[in-house]
Design a protein around this motif. Structure first.
Motif, mmCIF file in Angstrom:
data_model
loop_
_atom_site.group_PDB
_atom_site.id
_atom_site.type_symbol
_atom_site.label_atom_id
_atom_site.label_comp_id
_atom_site.label_asym_id
_atom_site.label_seq_id
_atom_site.Cartn_x
_atom_site.Cartn_y
_atom_site.Cartn_z
ATOM 1 N N MET A 31 0.836 -1.210 0.000
ATOM 2 C CA MET A 31 0.000 0.000 0.000
ATOM 3 C C MET A 31 0.872 1.262 0.000
ATOM 4 O O MET A 31 0.625 2.212 -0.733
ATOM 5 N N ILE A 32 1.897 1.193 0.854
ATOM 6 C CA ILE A 32 2.772 2.376 0.905
ATOM 7 C C ILE A 32 3.448 2.596 -0.437
ATOM 8 O O ILE A 32 3.487 3.698 -0.975
ATOM 9 N N ALA B 206 1.059 3.993 -2.800
ATOM 10 C CA ALA B 206 0.773 5.392 -2.477
ATOM 11 C C ALA B 206 1.910 6.279 -2.968
ATOM 12 O O ALA B 206 1.704 7.287 -3.644
ATOM 13 N N PHE B 207 3.142 5.859 -2.676
ATOM 14 C CA PHE B 207 4.278 6.690 -3.078
ATOM 15 C C PHE B 207 4.452 6.713 -4.588
ATOM 16 O O PHE B 207 4.796 7.714 -5.174
ATOM 17 N N SER C 95 2.106 6.386 -6.867
ATOM 18 C CA SER C 95 1.138 7.273 -7.512
ATOM 19 C C SER C 95 1.488 8.715 -7.199
ATOM 20 O O SER C 95 1.355 9.606 -8.019
ATOM 21 N N CYS C 96 2.000 8.885 -6.001
ATOM 22 C CA CYS C 96 2.384 10.233 -5.626
ATOM 23 C C CYS C 96 3.551 10.704 -6.482
ATOM 24 O O CYS C 96 3.592 11.831 -6.930
ATOM 25 N N GLY D 196 2.466 12.000 -9.639
ATOM 26 C CA GLY D 196 1.997 13.376 -9.489
ATOM 27 C C GLY D 196 3.152 14.333 -9.386
ATOM 28 O O GLY D 196 3.216 15.341 -10.082
ATOM 29 N N LYS D 197 4.135 13.911 -8.582
ATOM 30 C CA LYS D 197 5.271 14.787 -8.346
ATOM 31 C C LYS D 197 6.081 15.007 -9.608
ATOM 32 O O LYS D 197 6.467 16.112 -9.918
ATOM 33 N N SER E 105 5.161 14.826 -12.580
ATOM 34 C CA SER E 105 4.497 15.690 -13.551
ATOM 35 C C SER E 105 4.600 17.140 -13.083
ATOM 36 O O SER E 105 4.620 18.063 -13.878
ATOM 37 N N LYS E 106 4.766 17.294 -11.777
ATOM 38 C CA LYS E 106 4.900 18.668 -11.294
ATOM 39 C C LYS E 106 6.269 19.254 -11.665
ATOM 40 O O LYS E 106 6.358 20.382 -12.117
ATOM 41 N N SER F 255 2.060 21.787 -15.361
ATOM 42 C CA SER F 255 1.480 21.689 -14.042
ATOM 43 C C SER F 255 1.876 22.838 -13.138
ATOM 44 O O SER F 255 1.166 23.177 -12.221
ATOM 45 N N SER F 256 3.009 23.432 -13.351
ATOM 46 C CA SER F 256 3.386 24.483 -12.405
ATOM 47 C C SER F 256 3.840 25.764 -13.098
ATOM 48 O O SER F 256 4.271 26.688 -12.441
#
Lengths: 190, 654
Positions: free
Chosen positions: B13-14, B17-18, B20-21, B24-25, B27-28, B34-35
């Motif tokens: 799970m961790i 979570a990381f 997928s995070c 996101g990161k 892409s940032k 995104s930014s």
């Protein structure tokens, strides 16, 4: 102890997801405001650089001459400004307003129409040689290869030099070549 | 088993979570959309950058010109090194620029560019830059972007705490990193202590043309003078230098120079010394140093060897020099825009030390000294301390300032820039750099008027930042937006050589003054030919001078005969063009130096000593025009005893 670990892990997971959500929001929000600015290509290029330090180009010499307003209008209509400030070297035979006026009635007006832009450009290019030769030096030539891809003849009568039948009546050195003022429009054969 | 399953689930799970995070990161940070980071550094085709950055090329010896925020490199200006690209240091006109009292030196180690100032603000007229190895200071003229003056600094060695200017460019200051015997003499190295000295040189800058002259040198104890900055505003008239090796060790300095808990910042009241000198103070001592000046109208540099220099012993001028104890071998020595705070970055200290100029004056007034070193009073640390930034990072090096009362300090070991508040000493933000940052630059960040907006960090180590290029990588720099509370990383860009330090400022002033051509009418070069009619070939014994011109698209003359083996042939090439950005090049087969790149209106000279009989071509190396490929010529070289007459022509047989 074990319980404590599990809680810590859960918090971590929640936090990580939270962080993700946050980023996504940011992404959509910013994507909507993204714009890329583009500039129009008109009036861009070397012809529009402000430069009062250097020697004038063949274009600025023509623009500055009150006897060449028709030629300048033609150059602008054909959008050849940037060509005439190019590194060249360019030798421009510049017919005077009078020379243009001597063409049959309606010729100039017709050439300036947008649909005749290509034809006008060809005629103007017929007045340009890649090179930079003085009037005296031109006497050594029999003919010149013009930017129109056609040749023009050179004839010498007494001290006068005729290019494609047009007489050179003045010469001005330019930053990127030379302007020879001529008394006739030189029309290409085709 | 159940236990294992449970743990695996949690990990999975961790991991998810990381993962997928991370998406996101990434892409940032990777996707511009995104930014808006990409937009902040995007300069559309045909648009200009807002700032110039002048980045020292370090061991390239040169200065590179960049645009910010795009990070595009516009030019490399040769300063201390020969530059075959345009013939600097190879052409007869520029060889004198690299002359020194040690003879011609083809290379230098450039360090700290600093832009001239008026009333403490960057005025964009000149850039000064120091050469570390064979001590010299150069001046680059920002109308032509050419090096126009170089002065050697005698009695100096490792010219490192240089070349920073006072707030009206009264002086450009050059301090020595290595102390040496003054005058130089043959003596045992281990008698360093008490015998070697460190010279701090104050080079006066003539206000109108920027001409440099060493006004005086202060002969200090034999410490290492590492970096320096002028006082500004209230502290104008003072200059501050960090020192290390107050132990006066001469071997294994990495250990022996780190013994004292505190070294010093030397505070020098140069106005006081200037008054003393203006009243005849100081001693002229024998010296030998070169002063090289490039003349823009003759297009030629001259080198003059000067035989003496004025030196001052600090004890002659009471009240002119004090020592401020500063922890642990301080490196950077930076003064805030108000002139109140003097930041000493102790390389080996965990804290940043900030001294107060006001408290320093009060301590001097109250004569509260903590002993002296070689007759120079030492102030008490507690009396001059304004505050310290506690535990901000590891290995502090340099500090610059923004226009909002913040300071930005680089940390070499922890590879980061830390933003902190002047006065409260609190840390506001920290951002990593990639990797091992040295200097940082904020436009105007070492003046009274920082221009803010951007900060860039210049790193010593690149590793994985770009596509690999073998073992040697160009150093990386990172650009940050500093308009908000937190710094934002915008861009990575490669730099050339070792980007030691940089100066940066708004482009508007410099842009407007930038020259487009040299006036042919004002060309006073002794071998200039100003038209094809002036061209000629003149023999003087074995020297043959060719007065040559270039214009699109021919050389005049382009056929030369009568050259003999043993001749020294000078091609003096004048570019007749008077059109922006139309240089011509010159190269002849077998030339033993470099090409020439001749700007419109300029004359440059290349010497050729042919070694082989034959007919050798020369041509224009710069793609100048539509008939560039036709821009060529031939030189006929005959045997030493031949009687081929000297002859030159252009288009004779046409």
């Amino acid at each position: 102890m074990k319980a404590k670990k599990t809680i810590v892990l859960s918090v971590l997971i929640v936090l990580s997801f939270y962080q993700c959500k946050d980023n996504k929001d940011l992404q959509t929000k910013d994507a909507s405001v993204t714009t890329v600015s583009t500039k129009s290509n008109e009036k861009q290029g070397q012809a529009f650089i402000k430069n009062d330090e250097g020697k004038p180009t063949v274009l600025s010499i023509a623009i500055g001459s009150k006897d060449h307003t028709t030629l300048v209008a033609a150059v602008q209509a054909a959008e050849l400004e940037n060509v005439l400030v190019n590194a060249g070297p360019l030798m421009v035979f510049a017919p005077t307003n009078e020379a243009f006026a001597a063409l049959p009635d309606g010729t100039v007006e017709s050439l300036l129409k947008p649909e005749n832009k290509a034809k006008l450009a060809l005629i103007l290019k017929h007045h340009v040689t890649p090179g930079n030769y003085s009037k005296d030096f031109l006497k050594k030539f029999k003919q010149l290869g013009q930017a129109s891809n056609e040749n023009v003849s050179i004839e010498v009568k007494d001290d006068d030099v005729y290019v494609g039948g047009a007489k050179i009546i003045a010469s001005i050195q330019a930053g990127n070549g030379i302007v020879h003022v001529v008394d006739k429009v030189i029309l290409p054969e085709n | 088993m159940k236990q294992i399953f449970k743990i695996s689930t949690v990990f999975l799970m961790i991991a998810l979570a990381f993962a997928s995070c991370n998406n996101g990161k990434s892409s940032k940070s990777n996707s511009a959309l995104s930014s808006n980071v990409a937009e902040k550094v995007y300069v559309a085709p045909g648009e200009y950058d807002e700032f110039y950055a002048f980045i020292s090329g370090g061991y390239s010896g040169n200065l590179t010109v960049y645009g910010l925020p795009s990070g595009r490199m516009f030019k490399e200006i040769p300063v201390f090194s020969q530059f075959p690209t345009n013939g600097y240091g190879y052409s007869e006109e520029t060889i004198p620029m690299l002359n020194t009292s040690h003879g011609f030196i083809p290379w230098g180690d450039a360090h700290h560019p600093d832009i001239s100032q008026t009333n403490g603000e960057l005025d964009g007229r000149f850039i000064f830059m120091n050469e570390n190895n064979t001590p010299r200071i150069a001046k680059i003229d920002l109308t032509t972007f050419e090096t126009t003056e170089i002065i050697e600094v005698p009695n100096s060695a490792g010219n490192h705490s240089s070349s920073f200017v006072t707030e009206n460019t009264e002086y450009v200051v050059a301090g020595t990193r290595f102390s040496v015997p003054i005058p130089q003499r043959d003596m045992p190295i281990n008698e360093y202590k008490g015998n070697f000295q460190g010279a701090l040189s104050f080079i006066a800058v003539e206000p109108e043309h920027g001409g440099m002259e060493i006004k005086f040198q202060v002969l200090m104890p034999g410490f290492n003078y590492d970096l320096s900055h002028p006082g500004r505003g209230k502290s104008h008239g003072w200059f501050f230098f960090t020192t290390y090796n107050t132990e006066e060790a001469n071997s294994l300095l990495e250990v022996n120079a780190s013994q004292n808990d505190k070294d010093f910042i030397a505070a020098v009241n140069w106005k006081k010394i200037e008054d003393y000198v203006n009243n005849g103070g100081g001693t002229m001592m024998p010296a030998e140093y070169a002063h090289n000046v490039y003349d823009e109208t003759t297009h030629k540099a001259t080198s003059t060897i000067i035989k003496e220099v004025r030196v001052i012993n600090p004890s002659e001028v009471p009240g002119a020099v004090y020592f401020l104890p500063t922890p642990k071998s301080p490196h950077g020595c930076d003064v805030d825009p108000t002139g109140e705070y003097i930041v000493g970055n102790g390389k080996l200290s965990a804290n940043l030390t900030v001294h107060s100029f006001t408290k320093m004056l009060a301590a001097i007034e109250g004569k509260k000294f903590d002993g002296e070193a070689y007759g120079i009073p030492i102030l008490k640390f507690e009396d001059v301390l304004a505050g310290s930034v506690e535990q901000p990072g590891l290995g502090p090096l340099h500090t610059e300032f923004d226009d909002k009362g913040n300071a930005y300090t680089t940390f070499f070991i922890s590879s980061e820039v830390v933003k902190w508040k002047l006065g409260t000493w609190e840390v506001i933000d920290r951002k990593p750099t990639y990797y091992s940052v040295g200097h940082l630059t904020i436009p105007g960040g070492n003046s009274r008027k920082p221009q803010g907006k951007y900060m860039f960090a210049m790193n010593k180590i690149t590793k994985d930042r770009y596509l690999p290029t073998g073992p040697e990588m160009e150093h990386s720099a990172q650009l940050y937006d500093i308009t908000g509370d937190k710094m934002e990383l915008l861009l990575d860009f490669p730099t050339h050589g070792e980007p030691h330090y940089a100066a940066a400022m708004r482009a508007d002033i410099i842009k407007e003054r930038s020259k487009k051509i040299y006036s042919l009418a004002e060309n006073k070069h002794e071998y200039a030919a100003k038209s094809d009619a002036d061209t000629k070939v003149v023999r003087q014994g074995n020297d043959v001078h060719i007065y040559m011109t270039t214009i699109r698209s021919h050389f005049a003359p382009d056929n030369i005969e009568g050259i003999k083996i043993g001749d020294k042939v000078y091609f003096h090439v004048t570019n007749l063009e008077q059109d922006f950005d139309v240089p011509h090049g010159f190269a002849v087969l077998g030339q033993n130096n470099s090409e020439l790149l001749i700007m419109p209106g300029q004359t440059k000279t290349s010497v050729w000593e042919p070694t082989k009989v034959g007919v050798w071509p020369f041509y224009c190396t710069d793609f100048c025009s539509a008939l560039h490929q036709e821009m060529q010529g031939y030189v006929r070289v005959s045997a030493k005893d031949s009687n081929v007459p000297l002859k030159w022509s252009l288009g004779d047989d046409f």
